[in-house]
Design a protein around this motif. Structure first.
Motif, PDB file in Angstrom:
ATOM      1  N   GLU A  61      11.268 -12.486 -77.061  1.00  0.00           N
ATOM      2  CA  GLU A  61      10.850 -11.734 -78.227  1.00  0.00           C
ATOM      3  C   GLU A  61      11.902 -11.864 -79.322  1.00  0.00           C
ATOM      4  O   GLU A  61      13.052 -12.187 -79.071  1.00  0.00           O
ATOM      5  CB  GLU A  61      10.666 -10.268 -77.858  1.00  0.00           C
ATOM      6  N   SER A  62      11.481 -11.551 -80.525  1.00  0.00           N
ATOM      7  CA  SER A  62      12.420 -11.558 -81.655  1.00  0.00           C
ATOM      8  C   SER A  62      13.201 -10.241 -81.609  1.00  0.00           C
ATOM      9  O   SER A  62      12.796  -9.239 -82.194  1.00  0.00           O
ATOM     10  CB  SER A  62      11.660 -11.698 -82.979  1.00  0.00           C
ATOM     11  N   THR A  63      14.313 -10.236 -80.868  1.00  0.00           N
ATOM     12  CA  THR A  63      15.090  -9.004 -80.639  1.00  0.00           C
ATOM     13  C   THR A  63      16.130  -8.854 -81.737  1.00  0.00           C
ATOM     14  O   THR A  63      16.944  -9.758 -81.939  1.00  0.00           O
ATOM     15  CB  THR A  63      15.796  -9.054 -79.278  1.00  0.00           C
ATOM     16  N   TYR A 100       5.149  -3.019 -69.816  1.00  0.00           N
ATOM     17  CA  TYR A 100       4.252  -3.715 -70.723  1.00  0.00           C
ATOM     18  C   TYR A 100       2.853  -3.742 -70.100  1.00  0.00           C
ATOM     19  O   TYR A 100       2.674  -3.670 -68.872  1.00  0.00           O
ATOM     20  CB  TYR A 100       4.731  -5.141 -70.961  1.00  0.00           C
ATOM     21  N   SER A 135       1.583  -2.241 -75.236  1.00  0.00           N
ATOM     22  CA  SER A 135       1.543  -3.648 -75.619  1.00  0.00           C
ATOM     23  C   SER A 135       2.861  -4.007 -76.268  1.00  0.00           C
ATOM     24  O   SER A 135       3.621  -3.143 -76.708  1.00  0.00           O
ATOM     25  CB  SER A 135       0.393  -3.894 -76.605  1.00  0.00           C
ATOM     26  N   ARG A 136       3.143  -5.268 -76.322  1.00  0.00           N
ATOM     27  CA  ARG A 136       4.410  -5.687 -76.920  1.00  0.00           C
ATOM     28  C   ARG A 136       4.419  -5.383 -78.411  1.00  0.00           C
ATOM     29  O   ARG A 136       5.481  -5.123 -78.983  1.00  0.00           O
ATOM     30  CB  ARG A 136       4.638  -7.182 -76.651  1.00  0.00           C
ATOM     31  N   GLU A 137       3.234  -5.391 -79.020  1.00  0.00           N
ATOM     32  CA  GLU A 137       3.167  -5.029 -80.431  1.00  0.00           C
ATOM     33  C   GLU A 137       3.528  -3.563 -80.615  1.00  0.00           C
ATOM     34  O   GLU A 137       4.243  -3.184 -81.555  1.00  0.00           O
ATOM     35  CB  GLU A 137       1.762  -5.306 -80.978  1.00  0.00           C
ATOM     36  N   GLN A 138       3.035  -2.695 -79.693  1.00  0.00           N
ATOM     37  CA  GLN A 138       3.389  -1.272 -79.768  1.00  0.00           C
ATOM     38  C   GLN A 138       4.897  -1.072 -79.596  1.00  0.00           C
ATOM     39  O   GLN A 138       5.509  -0.276 -80.291  1.00  0.00           O
ATOM     40  CB  GLN A 138       2.631  -0.495 -78.664  1.00  0.00           C
ATOM     41  N   ARG A 140       7.234  -3.226 -80.285  1.00  0.00           N
ATOM     42  CA  ARG A 140       7.933  -3.674 -81.498  1.00  0.00           C
ATOM     43  C   ARG A 140       7.840  -2.621 -82.599  1.00  0.00           C
ATOM     44  O   ARG A 140       8.790  -2.376 -83.339  1.00  0.00           O
ATOM     45  CB  ARG A 140       7.345  -5.010 -81.964  1.00  0.00           C
ATOM     46  N   SER A 141       6.680  -1.981 -82.693  1.00  0.00           N
ATOM     47  CA  SER A 141       6.519  -0.942 -83.728  1.00  0.00           C
ATOM     48  C   SER A 141       7.433   0.247 -83.440  1.00  0.00           C
ATOM     49  O   SER A 141       8.096   0.783 -84.336  1.00  0.00           O
ATOM     50  CB  SER A 141       5.048  -0.483 -83.789  1.00  0.00           C
ATOM     51  N   GLU A 144      10.929  -0.727 -84.142  1.00  0.00           N
ATOM     52  CA  GLU A 144      11.222  -0.752 -85.584  1.00  0.00           C
ATOM     53  C   GLU A 144      11.458   0.681 -86.076  1.00  0.00           C
ATOM     54  O   GLU A 144      12.363   0.939 -86.888  1.00  0.00           O
ATOM     55  CB  GLU A 144      10.060  -1.410 -86.332  1.00  0.00           C
TER      56      GLU A 144
END
Length: 824
Positions: A61-63, A100, A135-138, A140-141, A144
């Protein structure tokens, strides 16, 4: 905010500092809380392996920089976000215990792990199924959001830090300025050198005490005036000419002039002065100093005259002798300084006086020396004689040594101090011995306090339940429906209870003898009756054990004597109790004989307690009267007892001026005897005082007692005595009752939850709103029965005192005395 996120995602969020201390946290993971944390091995594995970075997750992932993805052995995922301020890592925000949505968990592995730690397999798998999945999108959110939240914390923390630093710097600068000003004023007045400051018009702006002394005027008569105002015209002209030359030439100017003070005393003075300019370069005036040369010349001459004498004495002295000038440097120091401090005389002279002392010691030494000629110092006192004090000095090798120094001021012909002579000797060994003695004394006092506190607490805790037992027995005894056998049983129980109380008192009594607070009472008594009382006390026990218990009092023993019957009975109770305890068969006999006395008018009696018991070995007889001594350790288990009885017997007999002895044969019995002397003639034992009139049934008594059994006992006592009793459990309730009702007496327990008895008494005495209740008679009824307790309660505002367990007759008398105003 963290709680809101937890409610939305069910994923725990924690902020910890660099030492792993939790600063903010939501609820823990249900899986970790219910299973992993409850098993020591599982918890240790989590702590040991839970922090392993998940390298694959970090690469996949873009960590963001610094964010760490972790994967624990149980398959759970965690994310750490660092919190930094100015590049320093101060804390971390942890996003914990989730999966995940594409993570797979091996059920077989989980079942194996559940069996290993003893978990319920199905419940363990079910809890894994309930673990939040994102989810990985969750993720990441959420990550952030966390990074923005951490950035907000960092920026706010940085702003607060800088503001705090600016405030602290401003505060420090102001304090340093104030301190510097105080220092300058103090230093100026402390200096023996005369200092002055005058402006460009020649007006004095400031000066120290030494300058005021030099010109013979107070400071307020100098400041604000010119040389023309304070000196003779010819001298003022000289001063003005030198000032003008200094303004023209600059630099530092030195010259000598004659000063004539107000008493027409002439002094030769050396002036040293320079031009003073402000920070912007503007001319402000002249700052200078004045040194009285005549004083130094006189001192120099006298020092030269006495130098040889000083040197002759000091060079041959065992103690260190030194002469200290007003600059706090040694002018001379004897060769013995090398033995004391390790310095040669030349090395010691090169150092400042303060270099030879620890800071606190030098501060005291300097203050002592300056008191001789300066005013305004704290605790200033005349320094006319030699001062002897103890200091800690520093040796050349850095070690310290205690010294005793005698400091004597050296004065000139005018009585002014110009130096000091000090004589020092090593007292390190003496101080070490003193410290050891003080430490031993403090240790002994601490042990004594601990023992006294333990005995006081033990007395209180035992007396409280005994009060209920005694109270109920006394109430049963006063019941007219009991038959003769029942009354006898009650009487025996009461007497046995009193014996138990006597044992408790014996333990406390041993402490009183140790502290010197034991008391003795002299009154008429009957020796025969004292023996009968002891026999009655043990009659039932002797019958139960199948032993014969009897007494023999010789016919020539006086019927009445003057002495402390309580102490005599106390000794006999211990001896008979011991005899019964160690006599399996046979008899125990008390005998009283009159023997020849060496003093006229005294009856010398020998009391003996003889038994047919197990006896004592000859080699044990010398230790039998020592505190807590047992003939054999197994006796403690077989026969019980603390081993204090005979020790207390000996102490009592010794205090009564008598002698105690023992003879014994193993398996052949023991005889313990003690001899006391009493006045042979005295008044007959006075009859009991006539009965005090019974109380008025209208009297109302408020009882404050938190123990339910003691509440019942006290209430029944008062009802038997004809009083109307109201019972409350706390001091606060007592105050409220006094506020709304009227009572004649308040009986107050001392140890209660919330406000204790003393606090309640003080509150009542101070509360004007209670009206008549403010001055209600208060009787302390308490299990506190140590020496000094009664006085402590009376000083708190109580009117009388009665100790638990309470005797109903004693309670009746105390209440009547209180109502008649006869108690203190």
């Amino acid at each position: 905010m963290a709680d809101a996120l937890y409610k939305a995602s069910a994923i725990p969020t924690i902020i910890i500092d660099r030492d792993a201390n939790r600063l903010v946290s939501t609820a823990a993971s249900q899986l970790c809380e219910a299973f992993h944390a409850s098993h020591p091995e599982a918890a240790a594995a989590c702590l040991r392996n839970g922090g392993s970075p998940d390298r694959s997750a970090g690469q996949a992932e873009s960590t963001p920089e610094g964010v760490i993805h972790r994967h624990c052995p149980n398959g759970l995922r965690h994310i750490d976000v660092p919190i930094t301020i100015e590049g320093k890592h101060l804390a971390s925000l942890m996003f914990c215990s989730f999966l995940y949505d594409d993570d797979t968990v091996d059920p077989g592995r989980l079942r194996e792990q559940a069996r290993r730690y003893g978990f319920d397999e199905e419940a363990y798998l079910a809890m894994y199924d309930a673990t939040p999945r994102l989810s990985r999108e969750q993720v990441r959110s959420i990550l952030e959001f966390h990074r923005n939240f951490v950035g907000l914390i960092s920026r706010q923390g940085l702003a607060n830090l800088r503001l705090s630093q600016e405030i602290e710097a401003h505060k420090n600068a102001r304090e340093q300025l104030d301190e510097q000003q105080r220092y300058n004023r103090t230093l100026s007045d402390a200096l023996p050198t005369a200092i002055f400051y005058k402006n460009t018009d020649g007006v004095y702006q400031n000066c120290n005490e030494a300058f005021a002394e030099l010109v013979g005027l107070p400071k307020e008569r100098i400041i604000g005036y010119t040389d023309q105002d304070i000196a003779q015209p010819e001298l003022a002209a000289v001063y003005r000419a030198h000032d003008d030359a200094l303004y023209e030439d600059g630099g530092v100017q030195r010259y000598q002039a004659i000063v004539r003070d107000t008493d027409d005393n002439v002094r030769e003075v050396q002036f040293s002065q320079a031009v003073y300019c402000a920070a912007d370069g503007s001319l402000q005036g002249i700052i200078g100093s004045a040194t009285d040369l005549s004083e130094y010349k006189d001192a120099e001459r006298k020092a030269h005259e006495n130098e040889e004498l000083y040197r002759l004495l000091a060079d041959n002295a065992g103690d260190v002798i030194g002469i200290v000038g007003r600059d706090f440097r040694y002018q001379y120091i004897s060769p013995s300084v090398e033995r004391l401090l390790g310095y040669t005389p030349n090395e010691a002279l090169a150092l400042r006086l303060e270099d030879h002392f620890l800071p606190e010691s030098f501060k005291r030494l300097r203050a002592s020396m300056l008191q001789g000629f300066m005013d305004g110092l704290p605790d200033a006192k005349p320094h006319e004689e030699a001062v002897r004090e103890e200091y800690v000095q520093i040796r050349k090798d850095g070690s310290t040594v205690w010294t005793e120094m005698v400091t004597t001021p050296l004065r000139n012909e005018a009585g002014e101090i110009n130096a000091w002579i000090g004589v020092s000797r090593d007292i390190t060994d003496r101080k070490r011995s003193e410290s050891q003695l003080i430490a031993a004394k403090e240790q002994a006092e601490s042990a004594s306090r601990t023992k006294s506190e333990f005995l006081a607490n033990m007395s209180h805790e035992i007396r409280t339940p005994l009060n209920g037992i005694f109270g109920m027995l006394q109430l049963l005894s006063s019941n007219t429906h009991v038959n003769d056998d029942q009354q006898q049983y009650i009487n025996v129980a009461l007497e046995s209870g009193k014996s138990l109380l006597t044992i408790i008192e014996d333990i406390l009594e041993l402490s009183r003898f140790d502290t010197g607070t034991a008391t003795f009472v002299v009154a008429p008594f009957s020796p025969a009756q004292a023996v009968v009382t002891v026999i009655d006390n043990f009659r039932i026990e002797a019958l139960r054990r199948g032993l014969s218990l009897f007494s023999k009092v010789d016919a020539d023993v006086p019927a009445t004597l003057l002495g402390d019957v309580g102490r005599v009975r106390q000794v006999l109770l211990h001896l008979v109790g011991n005899a019964l305890k160690f006599t399996p068969q046979g008899h125990v006999r008390i005998s009283v004989q009159r023997i020849q006395s060496s003093s006229k008018g005294l009856a010398r009696l020998r009391f003996s307690v003889c038994d047919t018991g197990i006896g004592i070995a000859k080699d044990k007889l010398n230790d039998i009267f020592e505190p807590f001594a047992q003939v054999d350790g197994s006796y403690t288990r077989r026969y019980q007892g603390a081993g204090i009885g005979l020790s207390l017997v000996k102490r009592i007999v010794d205090r009564l001026g008598g002698e105690v002895g023992i003879e014994s044969v193993p398996d052949g019995g023991t005889t313990v005897h003690f001899t006391l002397e009493f006045p042979a003639r005295c008044e007959d034992v006075p009859p009991e005082s006539p009965c005090t009139p019974e109380p008025n049934a209208a009297h109302r008594i408020l009882v404050t007692e938190d123990d339910r059994l003691n509440q019942l006992t006290t209430q029944r006592f008062l009802e038997k005595l004809g009083y109307d009793a109201v019972v409350v459990s706390t001091g606060e309730e007592a105050i409220e009752c006094l506020r709304v009702e009227e009572f004649d007496i308040l009986i107050m327990d001392v140890q209660m939850p919330g406000m204790d008895g003393m606090q309640t008494t003080e509150a009542i005495r101070a509360d004007d709103s209670l009206g008549p209740g403010q001055n209600i008679p208060i009787v302390a009824m308490t299990a506190h029965a140590m020496a000094g307790d009664r006085e402590r309660f009376l000083s708190a505002g109580m009117n009388a005192y009665i100790a638990k367990p309470v005797d109903m007759k004693e309670l009746r008398n105390v209440l009547l005395e209180v109502m008649q105003g006869e108690t203190a």
